[in-house]
Structures are given as C-alpha cells and as structure tokens.
Write a protein that holds these residues in place. Structure first.
Motif, PDB file in Angstrom:
ATOM      1  N   PRO A  83      -5.153  31.893  38.597  1.00 41.58           N
ATOM      2  CA  PRO A  83      -5.258  31.886  40.058  1.00 41.58           C
ATOM      3  C   PRO A  83      -6.580  31.259  40.500  1.00 41.58           C
ATOM      4  O   PRO A  83      -7.592  31.399  39.816  1.00 41.58           O
ATOM      5  N   ASP A  84      -6.549  30.572  41.628  1.00 38.78           N
ATOM      6  CA  ASP A  84      -7.786  30.075  42.213  1.00 38.78           C
ATOM      7  C   ASP A  84      -8.230  31.050  43.307  1.00 38.78           C
ATOM      8  O   ASP A  84      -7.604  32.094  43.509  1.00 38.78           O
ATOM      9  N   ASP A  85      -9.291  30.716  44.015  1.00 37.73           N
ATOM     10  CA  ASP A  85      -9.844  31.622  45.027  1.00 37.73           C
ATOM     11  C   ASP A  85      -8.926  31.836  46.229  1.00 37.73           C
ATOM     12  O   ASP A  85      -9.094  32.805  46.963  1.00 37.73           O
ATOM     13  N   LYS A  86      -7.974  30.941  46.437  1.00 36.08           N
ATOM     14  CA  LYS A  86      -7.063  31.073  47.579  1.00 36.08           C
ATOM     15  C   LYS A  86      -5.745  31.735  47.213  1.00 36.08           C
ATOM     16  O   LYS A  86      -4.948  32.048  48.085  1.00 36.08           O
ATOM     17  N   SER A  87      -5.509  31.934  45.928  1.00 34.23           N
ATOM     18  CA  SER A  87      -4.243  32.527  45.484  1.00 34.23           C
ATOM     19  C   SER A  87      -4.129  33.969  45.941  1.00 34.23           C
ATOM     20  O   SER A  87      -5.126  34.702  45.997  1.00 34.23           O
ATOM     21  N   LEU A  88      -2.906  34.366  46.234  1.00 35.27           N
ATOM     22  CA  LEU A  88      -2.606  35.753  46.570  1.00 35.27           C
ATOM     23  C   LEU A  88      -1.990  36.396  45.339  1.00 35.27           C
ATOM     24  O   LEU A  88      -1.377  35.711  44.506  1.00 35.27           O
ATOM     25  N   PHE A  89      -2.136  37.712  45.197  1.00 30.88           N
ATOM     26  CA  PHE A  89      -1.683  38.382  43.991  1.00 30.88           C
ATOM     27  C   PHE A  89      -1.077  39.732  44.348  1.00 30.88           C
ATOM     28  O   PHE A  89      -1.689  40.515  45.070  1.00 30.88           O
ATOM     29  N   VAL A  90       0.136  39.966  43.840  1.00 30.33           N
ATOM     30  CA  VAL A  90       0.843  41.232  44.052  1.00 30.33           C
ATOM     31  C   VAL A  90       1.259  41.759  42.686  1.00 30.33           C
ATOM     32  O   VAL A  90       1.807  41.009  41.876  1.00 30.33           O
ATOM     33  N   LEU A  91       0.993  43.027  42.429  1.00 34.49           N
ATOM     34  CA  LEU A  91       1.445  43.655  41.195  1.00 34.49           C
ATOM     35  C   LEU A  91       2.796  44.306  41.419  1.00 34.49           C
ATOM     36  O   LEU A  91       3.054  44.866  42.486  1.00 34.49           O
ATOM     37  N   LYS A  92       3.646  44.221  40.411  1.00 36.09           N
ATOM     38  CA  LYS A  92       4.953  44.861  40.467  1.00 36.09           C
ATOM     39  C   LYS A  92       5.148  45.714  39.222  1.00 36.09           C
ATOM     40  O   LYS A  92       4.509  45.483  38.198  1.00 36.09           O
ATOM     41  N   ALA A  93       6.048  46.672  39.333  1.00 38.56           N
ATOM     42  CA  ALA A  93       6.306  47.555  38.200  1.00 38.56           C
ATOM     43  C   ALA A  93       7.658  47.301  37.555  1.00 38.56           C
ATOM     44  O   ALA A  93       7.879  47.684  36.414  1.00 38.56           O
ATOM     45  N   ARG A  94       8.556  46.668  38.290  1.00 39.04           N
ATOM     46  CA  ARG A  94       9.909  46.437  37.795  1.00 39.04           C
ATOM     47  C   ARG A  94      10.277  44.974  37.961  1.00 39.04           C
ATOM     48  O   ARG A  94       9.453  44.160  38.337  1.00 39.04           O
ATOM     49  N   HIS A  95      11.524  44.658  37.774  1.00 38.67           N
ATOM     50  CA  HIS A  95      11.996  43.286  37.706  1.00 38.67           C
ATOM     51  C   HIS A  95      11.834  42.479  38.995  1.00 38.67           C
ATOM     52  O   HIS A  95      11.380  41.351  38.959  1.00 38.67           O
ATOM     53  N   SER A  96      12.228  43.032  40.117  1.00 38.99           N
ATOM     54  CA  SER A  96      12.186  42.280  41.366  1.00 38.99           C
ATOM     55  C   SER A  96      10.768  42.209  41.933  1.00 38.99           C
ATOM     56  O   SER A  96      10.025  43.194  41.906  1.00 38.99           O
ATOM     57  N   ILE A  97      10.440  41.053  42.488  1.00 36.73           N
ATOM     58  CA  ILE A  97       9.136  40.880  43.131  1.00 36.73           C
ATOM     59  C   ILE A  97       9.012  41.729  44.394  1.00 36.73           C
ATOM     60  O   ILE A  97       7.900  41.951  44.870  1.00 36.73           O
ATOM     61  N   SER A 129      14.861  38.798  41.723  1.00 37.29           N
ATOM     62  CA  SER A 129      14.007  38.455  42.860  1.00 37.29           C
ATOM     63  C   SER A 129      14.731  37.534  43.831  1.00 37.29           C
ATOM     64  O   SER A 129      14.596  37.674  45.051  1.00 37.29           O
ATOM     65  N   ALA A 130      15.507  36.594  43.301  1.00 36.01           N
ATOM     66  CA  ALA A 130      16.285  35.701  44.164  1.00 36.01           C
ATOM     67  C   ALA A 130      17.302  36.491  44.975  1.00 36.01           C
ATOM     68  O   ALA A 130      17.497  36.230  46.170  1.00 36.01           O
ATOM     69  N   LEU A 131      17.950  37.457  44.336  1.00 31.67           N
ATOM     70  CA  LEU A 131      18.902  38.294  45.066  1.00 31.67           C
ATOM     71  C   LEU A 131      18.199  39.078  46.164  1.00 31.67           C
ATOM     72  O   LEU A 131      18.663  39.120  47.308  1.00 31.67           O
ATOM     73  N   ASP A 132      17.075  39.692  45.833  1.00 31.24           N
ATOM     74  CA  ASP A 132      16.346  40.464  46.840  1.00 31.24           C
ATOM     75  C   ASP A 132      15.833  39.572  47.972  1.00 31.24           C
ATOM     76  O   ASP A 132      15.791  39.989  49.127  1.00 31.24           O
ATOM     77  N   ILE A 135      18.947  38.791  50.251  1.00 32.69           N
ATOM     78  CA  ILE A 135      19.365  39.858  51.163  1.00 32.69           C
ATOM     79  C   ILE A 135      18.333  40.105  52.267  1.00 32.69           C
ATOM     80  O   ILE A 135      18.645  40.739  53.268  1.00 32.69           O
ATOM     81  N   ARG A 136      17.147  39.534  52.115  1.00 34.73           N
ATOM     82  CA  ARG A 136      16.119  39.596  53.153  1.00 34.73           C
ATOM     83  C   ARG A 136      16.138  38.346  54.038  1.00 34.73           C
ATOM     84  O   ARG A 136      15.242  38.128  54.832  1.00 34.73           O
ATOM     85  N   HIS A 137      17.156  37.512  53.864  1.00 38.79           N
ATOM     86  CA  HIS A 137      17.348  36.293  54.653  1.00 38.79           C
ATOM     87  C   HIS A 137      16.224  35.282  54.470  1.00 38.79           C
ATOM     88  O   HIS A 137      15.871  34.563  55.391  1.00 38.79           O
ATOM     89  N   LEU A 138      15.689  35.222  53.273  1.00 41.75           N
ATOM     90  CA  LEU A 138      14.704  34.211  52.933  1.00 41.75           C
ATOM     91  C   LEU A 138      15.402  33.084  52.186  1.00 41.75           C
ATOM     92  O   LEU A 138      16.305  33.326  51.392  1.00 41.75           O
ATOM     93  N   GLU A 139      14.992  31.859  52.442  1.00 39.28           N
ATOM     94  CA  GLU A 139      15.525  30.724  51.699  1.00 39.28           C
ATOM     95  C   GLU A 139      14.878  30.696  50.317  1.00 39.28           C
ATOM     96  O   GLU A 139      13.677  30.955  50.189  1.00 39.28           O
ATOM     97  N   VAL A 140      15.670  30.384  49.308  1.00 41.41           N
ATOM     98  CA  VAL A 140      15.183  30.396  47.935  1.00 41.41           C
ATOM     99  C   VAL A 140      15.451  29.054  47.264  1.00 41.41           C
ATOM    100  O   VAL A 140      16.553  28.518  47.345  1.00 41.41           O
TER     101      VAL A 140
END
Length: 178
Positions: A83-97, A129-132, A135-140
C-alpha cells in the motif's frame, strides 16, 4: 455519476495456510498484473482499497500484517503490492469483503459505486464479494488475469457465475484504466 475503486483482496499474505501450496503458482502469476493495475488505477485518481483477511490475528492492524508478510518466505509476492500513503485498508475476518466490515460505509462516503475486484481467491473471496457487491447494487468488474485461484476449474466456473448471474463485467486487466 459515482466513481470506481480498485479493491485488492487478500494479497497481503504470508501463504502459511491450508491450500497455500495450490494457490502460490497462480498468485505468483497474477502479482505483476495486479501491480500494473494498481499503478494505472492510482494514475487515474481511482482509490485503491485493500481488503485483507486478518488471519485470526484480532490484535493486529494492517501494518503488522504487511510487516509479517514482508518478513516471510513469500515476500516477493507482497512487496510489489505494498500500500502507498493514499491507499485505504479494511480488515476482514471471513470470505466476503463486506461481511462484518465497514467497507460499505467507506464506499458510500467516497461516492464509489463501481468496484474492480482483483486478488485472491477467485472461487472463494472474489466470488462471495462479487455477490455481496451485486446485492448492494454496486457495479462489479473482475479482470480475469488479475485474480488468483486454487482450482482452475472452479475459478473458471466462478467467473462465469459472476458474469452470468451477477452481471459482472469480466475482462482483461489491460481494458481497465488504459
């Protein structure tokens, strides 16, 4: 009109988990492609968001995960994707983001409604993650050459499912941010 973010899934990795030996060849193959995709996304001003498994390390944060991966035997797969200084980072515990993460809120706050999913594993975390996202109406969009797999036949099936059942755009990474 919203904007697009590049989501880098589970690439900060020590590869000391079940199925790692099956994943390593595919991961090694996609790392240069993911790195090039990240460079083009950053150059276009698109946010790069890392969503990474915490590997059960509930006391760790992304810097610790990165340090551990860079100190491990497969650091060459992680170093090009740091990651660079502008990257965002989220931790997950399971398969879906999205599962039990603040990602949906982050995307909303950033005005992001289109996701380019890259990383690993296409027949698991990318698919769920694509499925989730769907269902949130995001383009993938899923660049087929920027996703690693454990089982090639399942990866091909997962890409077909994302395209057919979720309306995902499956393409080559060179088609993005050119």
């Amino acid at each position: 009109m919203g904007k697009t973010a590049l989501i880098v899934i589970d690439m900060i990795n020590t590869y000391d988990h079940a199925d790692a030996e099956l994943l390593l060849p595919s991961a090694a193959e996609v790392v240069p492609t993911v790195a090039a995709l990240m460079k083009r996304a950053r150059g276009s001003g698109a946010p790069v968001v890392y969503v990474n498994d915490n590997f059960g390390e509930w006391r760790s944060h992304h810097g610790e995960l990165l340090d551990k991966a860079l100190a491990g035997p497969h650091a060459s797969l992680v170093a090009p994707l740091k990651p660079d200084d502008k990257s965002l980072f989220v931790l997950k515990a399971r398969h879906s983001i999205f599962f039990e993460t603040p990602l949906q809120y982050l995307l909303s706050q950033q005005g992001i409604d289109r996701l380019v999913l890259c990383g690993q594993v296409v027949e698991q975390c990318i698919l769920y993650s694509a499925l989730d996202a769907h269902i949130r109406h995001l383009e993938v969009t899923v660049p087929r050459d920027a996703v690693a797999h454990i089982h090639a036949d399942l990866a091909d099936a997962a890409l077909r499912m994302m395209e057919r059942n979720m309306g995902a755009h499956v393409c080559a990474s060179d088609d993005l941010w050119t």
